[in-house]
Design a protein around this motif. Structure first.
Motif, short mmCIF file in Angstrom:
data_model
loop_
_atom_site.label_atom_id
_atom_site.label_comp_id
_atom_site.label_asym_id
_atom_site.label_seq_id
_atom_site.Cartn_x
_atom_site.Cartn_y
_atom_site.Cartn_z
N CYS A 308 0.81 -1.22 0.00
CA CYS A 308 0.00 0.00 0.00
C CYS A 308 0.85 1.27 0.00
CB CYS A 308 -0.94 0.01 1.20
SG CYS A 308 -2.30 -1.17 1.03
N GLY A 309 2.16 1.13 -0.02
CA GLY A 309 3.02 2.30 -0.18
C GLY A 309 3.30 3.08 1.08
N ARG A 310 3.24 2.42 2.24
CA ARG A 310 3.58 3.11 3.48
C ARG A 310 4.81 2.47 4.11
NH1 ARG A 310 3.13 7.25 2.76
NH2 ARG A 310 3.30 7.84 4.96
N PRO A 311 5.64 3.27 4.78
CA PRO A 311 6.81 2.71 5.45
C PRO A 311 6.39 1.85 6.63
CG PRO A 311 6.53 4.99 6.12
CD PRO A 311 5.51 4.73 5.03
N VAL A 312 7.18 0.83 6.92
CA VAL A 312 6.87 -0.07 8.02
C VAL A 312 7.93 0.07 9.11
CG1 VAL A 312 5.62 -1.73 6.61
CG2 VAL A 312 8.09 -1.99 6.93
N ILE A 313 7.55 -0.25 10.33
CA ILE A 313 8.47 -0.35 11.46
C ILE A 313 8.36 -1.78 11.98
CG2 ILE A 313 9.11 0.51 13.74
CD1 ILE A 313 7.68 3.14 13.00
N VAL A 314 9.46 -2.54 11.92
CA VAL A 314 9.40 -3.96 12.26
C VAL A 314 10.46 -4.31 13.30
CG1 VAL A 314 8.61 -4.50 9.92
CG2 VAL A 314 11.04 -4.73 10.47
N SER A 315 10.21 -5.39 14.01
CA SER A 315 11.19 -5.91 14.97
C SER A 315 12.34 -6.56 14.22
CB SER A 315 10.54 -6.93 15.90
OG SER A 315 9.54 -6.32 16.69
N ASP A 316 13.50 -6.59 14.89
CA ASP A 316 14.71 -7.10 14.26
C ASP A 316 14.77 -8.62 14.34
OD1 ASP A 316 17.13 -7.29 13.05
OD2 ASP A 316 18.29 -6.24 14.59
N PHE A 317 13.88 -9.26 13.57
CA PHE A 317 13.87 -10.71 13.45
C PHE A 317 14.22 -11.10 12.02
CE2 PHE A 317 10.49 -10.70 16.96
CZ PHE A 317 11.43 -10.95 17.96
N LYS A 318 14.91 -12.23 11.88
CA LYS A 318 15.25 -12.71 10.54
C LYS A 318 13.99 -12.81 9.69
CE LYS A 318 19.08 -15.61 12.17
NZ LYS A 318 19.56 -17.01 12.35
N GLY A 319 14.15 -12.58 8.44
CA GLY A 319 13.01 -12.63 7.53
C GLY A 319 12.47 -11.25 7.27
N GLY A 330 11.56 0.86 5.27
CA GLY A 330 11.09 1.11 6.62
C GLY A 330 12.22 1.11 7.62
N LEU A 331 11.87 1.02 8.89
CA LEU A 331 12.84 1.05 9.97
C LEU A 331 12.78 -0.27 10.75
CD1 LEU A 331 12.18 4.67 11.34
CD2 LEU A 331 13.94 3.94 9.72
N VAL A 332 13.93 -0.72 11.19
CA VAL A 332 14.04 -1.95 11.98
C VAL A 332 14.45 -1.56 13.40
CG1 VAL A 332 15.22 -4.16 12.24
CG2 VAL A 332 14.69 -3.29 9.94
N ILE A 333 13.74 -2.10 14.39
CA ILE A 333 13.99 -1.74 15.79
C ILE A 333 14.21 -3.01 16.62
CG2 ILE A 333 12.63 0.39 15.62
CD1 ILE A 333 10.37 -1.14 17.13
N ALA A 350 8.16 13.09 11.56
CA ALA A 350 8.88 14.34 11.39
C ALA A 350 9.52 14.47 10.01
CB ALA A 350 9.96 14.46 12.47
N ARG A 351 9.65 13.37 9.30
CA ARG A 351 10.33 13.39 8.00
C ARG A 351 9.43 12.75 6.94
NH1 ARG A 351 16.36 11.20 8.85
NH2 ARG A 351 16.55 12.12 6.76
N PRO A 352 8.36 13.44 6.55
CA PRO A 352 7.39 12.84 5.63
C PRO A 352 7.97 12.50 4.26
CG PRO A 352 6.93 15.18 5.99
CD PRO A 352 7.95 14.78 7.01
N ALA A 353 8.95 13.28 3.80
CA ALA A 353 9.54 12.97 2.50
C ALA A 353 10.29 11.64 2.54
CB ALA A 353 10.49 14.09 2.07
N ARG A 354 11.02 11.41 3.63
CA ARG A 354 11.72 10.15 3.78
C ARG A 354 10.72 8.99 3.91
NH1 ARG A 354 15.26 7.60 8.72
NH2 ARG A 354 16.38 6.06 7.46
N ALA A 355 9.67 9.21 4.68
CA ALA A 355 8.64 8.19 4.85
C ALA A 355 8.00 7.85 3.51
CB ALA A 355 7.59 8.66 5.84
N GLN A 356 7.73 8.87 2.70
CA GLN A 356 7.12 8.64 1.39
C GLN A 356 8.04 7.84 0.49
OE1 GLN A 356 4.09 9.29 0.53
NE2 GLN A 356 4.21 8.74 -1.63
N ALA A 357 9.34 8.17 0.50
CA ALA A 357 10.29 7.45 -0.33
C ALA A 357 10.38 5.98 0.08
CB ALA A 357 11.67 8.11 -0.24
N MET A 358 10.38 5.73 1.38
CA MET A 358 10.40 4.34 1.87
C MET A 358 9.14 3.60 1.42
SD MET A 358 11.78 4.63 5.78
CE MET A 358 13.53 4.79 6.16
N GLY A 359 8.00 4.26 1.57
CA GLY A 359 6.75 3.64 1.17
C GLY A 359 6.71 3.30 -0.31
N GLU A 360 7.19 4.20 -1.13
CA GLU A 360 7.21 3.94 -2.58
C GLU A 360 8.14 2.80 -2.92
OE1 GLU A 360 8.27 7.71 -4.19
OE2 GLU A 360 6.26 8.59 -3.93
#
Length: 389
Positions: A308-319, A330-333, A350-360
């Motif tokens: 759907c073109g949105r950035p994700v935030i995921v846990s640092d698990f393999k896969g 997206g970002l890994v935490i 705070a950084r919508p342009a970066r979020a948009q680029a990740m989503g795309e």
């Protein structure tokens, strides 16, 4: 999805919809596939999506597919569960003579069907979605039989003509358990006709971070709620949760959440794309209380969120962490760290342009490599290797 194609004949067994999908392709040169799913298929669930998308994709490629499974939404007790296993087994056994290949969504309860297929000389494919321990997280009532039931599942893998696993780590694990190398990777995917960047966005009064799925501890519900209370959580951003309460002990926690946390309960699948598209970020902050992520996890929701073109935030698990890092989407935490989640949401807000680029980037990745049609094509190739051996 398959249940909308009208290629299936629906029967009913004790109040549950039972798909028996006899296709009018008896003259086809393709092998007749009997697809076995012992778990109840809950409409809108990840398992339901996976089963129907693969069946539908194989059908489009000319394979006559019969899905042996029961549908329903209510939970059952022990006797209801055993009754479901018995009904599926009996109906599957009656269909084996008219079947060329038996495809299993791997389950310990499928052992009698796998044994019968072996005795009848029918090739089998086992789809592995997790290690043995995951079955006992889902069904703790069977935990005392862990050793015996795991052995029954291992035997099914050893008898299988081919294994299909949803992560590379599970491929390696399955091959070790089976004692052969006939193991293939076919991951999860997204229906890109439904989940894509085009289309309406949910309109809400304030921006929000979004999670959908069952309200369970291993989905990180407590982590998300604690993150929303953190001083690091961005001011003016809501937390939006969608999905049924699976772990009833979380009900009070959800009811006590701050006013900027909204729980929507179960949301129809057709409404999810708009909610994802409208989010600042989509969240998959899984935790691992049972130690089952060593073999990798790639939740279906992750693919749908990215599609759907949105950035994700995921846990640092393999896969899933590998997918997000490799795709720059997206970002890994660290898992189980609310502060890290709060900071990640704040960064993307705070950084919508970066979020948009990740989503795309994520949407391009899913459309190019991870559609369900691509997954069905990969599954068909595995089936053809079985036919030729």
């Amino acid at each position: 999805m398959l249940r909308d194609t009208r290629r299936w004949d629906d029967g009913f067994v004790q109040g549950f919809s039972l798909e028996t999908a006899s296709l009018s392709l008896t003259s086809s040169s393709k092998p007749r596939i009997l697809y076995i799913c012992c778990e109840r298929i809950v409409p809108g669930s990840a398992a339901a999506t996976h089963v129907h998308e693969i069946c539908d994709g194989l059908t489009r490629r000319g394979y006559p597919v019969t899905l042996q499974a029961e549908h329903g939404t209510s939970r059952s007790g022990l006797f209801g569960q055993l009754g479901r296993y018995a009904r599926i087994t009996l109906r599957a056994l009656s269909r084996l003579p008219r079947t060329d290949i038996v495809y299993f969504r791997s389950h310990f309860a499928a052992f009698p069907i796998a044994l019968a297929a072996r005795l009848m000389g029918k090739p089998t494919v086992q789809e592995i979605n997790g290690v043995y321990a995951e079955a006992f997280v889902t069904h703790p009532r069977f935990a005392r039989l862990r050793g015996m039931l795991s052995s029954l599942q291992r035997l099914q893998y050893r008898w299988a003509s081919a294994l299909i696993a949803v992560t590379p780590q599970l491929v390696a694990w399955g091959a070790r358990e089976a004692g052969h190398e006939r193991a293939h990777h076919v991951g999860n995917g997204a229906n890109t006709n439904v989940f894509n960047p085009q289309g309406p966005r949910a309109e809400r009064a304030r921006p929000y971070a979004f999670f959908f799925g069952g309200m369970t501890r291993w989905h990180g519900v407590e982590v998300m709620l604690e993150a929303a209370r953190s001083p690091s959580w961005p001011e003016g951003v809501d937390l939006l949760l969608a999905g049924p309460i699976v772990d009833q002990s979380l009900k009070a926690t959800l009811e006590e959440a701050p006013p900027y946390v909204t729980w929507l309960d179960r949301v129809p699948q057709q409404e999810l794309p708009a909610l994802i598209r409208g989010a600042v970020a989509a969240l998959v902050p899984s935790v691992d209380p049972s130690g089952i992520t060593a073999h990798g996890i790639t939740p279906l929701k992750l693919f749908e969120m990215l599609a759907c073109g949105r950035p994700v935030i995921v846990s640092d698990f393999k896969g899933m962490a590998d997918l997000v890092r490799g795709g720059g989407c997206g970002l890994v935490i660290p898992s189980g760290e609310p502060e890290a989640l709060a900071r990640a949401v704040a960064e993307l807000a705070a950084r919508p342009a970066r979020a948009q680029a990740m989503g795309e980037a994520g949407a391009r990745l899913i459309a190019a490599e991870h559609s369900w049609d691509a997954r069905a094509a990969e599954t068909a190739r595995v089936i053809e290797t079985v036919v030729k051996t």
